[in-house]
Design a protein around this motif. Structure first.
Motif, mmCIF file in Angstrom:
data_model
loop_
_atom_site.group_PDB
_atom_site.id
_atom_site.type_symbol
_atom_site.label_atom_id
_atom_site.label_comp_id
_atom_site.label_asym_id
_atom_site.label_seq_id
_atom_site.Cartn_x
_atom_site.Cartn_y
_atom_site.Cartn_z
ATOM 1 N N HIS A 145 8.959 40.550 -15.097
ATOM 2 C CA HIS A 145 9.014 41.937 -14.655
ATOM 3 C C HIS A 145 7.942 41.933 -13.745
ATOM 4 O O HIS A 145 6.859 41.718 -13.773
ATOM 5 N N VAL A 146 7.962 42.777 -12.532
ATOM 6 C CA VAL A 146 7.196 43.295 -11.533
ATOM 7 C C VAL A 146 6.902 44.747 -11.415
ATOM 8 O O VAL A 146 7.971 45.581 -11.503
ATOM 9 N N ALA A 147 5.845 45.098 -11.744
ATOM 10 C CA ALA A 147 5.381 46.422 -11.807
ATOM 11 C C ALA A 147 4.277 46.585 -10.507
ATOM 12 O O ALA A 147 3.166 46.251 -10.981
ATOM 13 N N GLY A 148 4.545 47.036 -9.416
ATOM 14 C CA GLY A 148 3.687 47.114 -8.312
ATOM 15 C C GLY A 148 3.049 45.817 -7.950
ATOM 16 O O GLY A 148 3.877 44.769 -7.508
ATOM 17 N N ARG A 168 1.590 43.468 -9.905
ATOM 18 C CA ARG A 168 1.495 42.770 -11.399
ATOM 19 C C ARG A 168 2.689 42.125 -11.855
ATOM 20 O O ARG A 168 3.790 42.648 -11.982
ATOM 21 N N GLU A 204 4.509 40.461 -14.850
ATOM 22 C CA GLU A 204 4.519 40.452 -16.155
ATOM 23 C C GLU A 204 5.417 39.392 -16.480
ATOM 24 O O GLU A 204 6.580 39.421 -16.240
ATOM 25 N N TYR A 217 0.422 38.648 -18.151
ATOM 26 C CA TYR A 217 0.485 39.131 -16.863
ATOM 27 C C TYR A 217 -0.409 38.567 -15.842
ATOM 28 O O TYR A 217 -1.233 37.969 -16.119
#
Length: 166
Positions: free
Chosen positions: A124-127, A129, A131, A161
């Protein structure tokens, strides 16, 4: 006729050589309790070993992602790496196989007592980062009457992460 109650010590050490039915149930209960506690401890220790092996492999995965993202940020851009991560099943499969092979080198994935199944790795990508979530199922077996029966299945999940800003 009045029934005479004997003390527990005298009942367990009966001089006549016969054993009361209560003594049989008491001994059987203690054996069952000790067997359950040993199974529980064995499952917990094995799950800890699997988690520790998976943690070490996730650290190796983080180093691999670091090398890939550093190269992608230096040569092109980060969005190309994310495109590869999400659109290329071959790349994610390669990362998952790397983690699985590393874990198999650290501990056996299948023995007479347990088997590690359904190993998966999701991203999963958040910005900036990335993960990653490692999950697997450890199925534990007991032996009775010459056969192996599944007793307990534990789900193991770890999250790691990697920050991609340099």
């Amino acid at each position: 006729m009045k029934k005479v109650y004997l003390p527990i010590k005298r009942r367990l050490a009966n001089d006549r050589g016969d054993m009361s039915i209560y003594t049989c149930f008491l001994v059987m209960g203690v054996v069952i309790l000790v067997s359950f506690l040993l199974l529980y401890a064995s499952v917990k220790i094995t799950c800890i070993n699997i988690r520790n092996g998976a943690k070490m492999e996730l650290n190796n995965l983080s180093a691999s992602i670091y090398a890939d993202t550093y190269r992608s940020q230096r040569e092109t851009n980060f969005s190309e790496y994310l495109n590869t991560l999400y659109s290329s099943s071959g790349y994610t499969t390669m990362l998952e196989e790397t983690v699985t092979d590393g874990l198999a080198n650290k501990l056996p994935l299948s023995t007479n007592d347990y088997q590690v199944r359904n190993i998966s790795l999701s991203f999963h990508v958040a910005g900036d980062r990335v993960e990653y979530v490692f999950s697997c199922d450890a199925e534990f077996y007991i032996f009775m009457f010459g056969r192996r029966y599944p007793a307990i299945t534990q789900h193991i999940e770890l999250t790691g992460y990697h920050n991609t800003k340099f």
